[in-house]
Write a protein that holds these residues in place. Structure first.
Motif: not given
Length: 226
Positions: A63, A75, A79, A137, A141
């Motif tokens: 991420c 999450i 992301v 999430i 994304v």
């Protein structure tokens, strides 16, 4: 060399404090030294994070996130929040040499800053993105700077978020659009008023068996209300 050593010492102090609060950080992660991790967090391998991470929230692998994340958020991997903006209308060119003093390409023609290059969801605290509590999430994304994701929302895999997300709504697509919501309007209103994530941990633990049944959970909370 001395600067690197000081950074290493700061990192070890951060890691030791984190373990006492149930925080686990994977290999290859980069965490901003001014970041706040509330506890009960997991940050998986090769993730970069700066900002605030609420209790119980976790981040998947790879991420790239900067901003404020609420409590009990899930999450997934890869992301990212996307910082920075370019003018898309009015200006002849999108190149920052014509409106920015920062010299991104090593030079600038601008005599003053002519365009605001950064947007903030919370300007007072300096957060480009604000993600609420109990947000899910999914993988891959992307969230543009300046966006707020409401409590209880779900973002489907691969979505590009370029507008604010309503609480308890489900968004998907490029750009992300609302495709549904988790509960009816009355239930959402009651959950937002209840704000269960702000209760103390003993209360949450005691009510955890009810979290599989929204109506039973809300009924129990109504009985407890003064």
């Amino acid at each position: 060399m001395l600067g690197s050593l000081k950074q290493l010492v700061k990192w070890w102090k951060f890691a030791l404090r984190g373990r006492s609060r149930g925080i686990r950080i994977g290999r290859g992660c980069e965490i901003g030294f001014r970041s706040e991790l509330e506890g009960g967090n997991r940050i998986l391998d090769d993730t970069t994070f700066s900002g605030r991470l609420g209790y119980g929230s976790y981040l998947g692998e790879r991420c790239r996130i900067s901003g404020s994340i609420g409590r009990f958020c899930s999450i997934s991997a890869e992301v990212a929040t996307i910082p920075g903006r370019h003018p898309t209308t009015g200006f002849v060119s999108t190149h920052p040499a014509f409106y920015s003093l920062k010299g991104q390409a090593g030079f600038t023609y601008a005599k003053a800053q002519l365009f605001e290059e950064y947007a903030y969801a919370d300007a007072e605290k300096g957060y480009g993105v604000v993600i609420g509590h109990d947000v899910l999430i999914s993988h891959g994304v992307r969230i543009l700077e300046g966006m707020t994701v409401g409590d209880g929302a779900i973002l489907a895999a691969g979505s590009l978020v370029r507008s604010d997300v309503e609480p308890y709504a489900i968004y998907a697509g490029v750009p992300a659009r609302k495709i549904g919501q988790r509960f009816d309007d009355d239930t959402i209103r009651e959950l937002l008023e209840l704000r269960w994530w702000d209760r103390d941990l003993p209360w949450i633990e005691a009510h955890a068996p009810l979290f599989t049944d929204i109506q039973a959970f809300l009924a129990a909370c109504r009985k407890e209300a003064p």
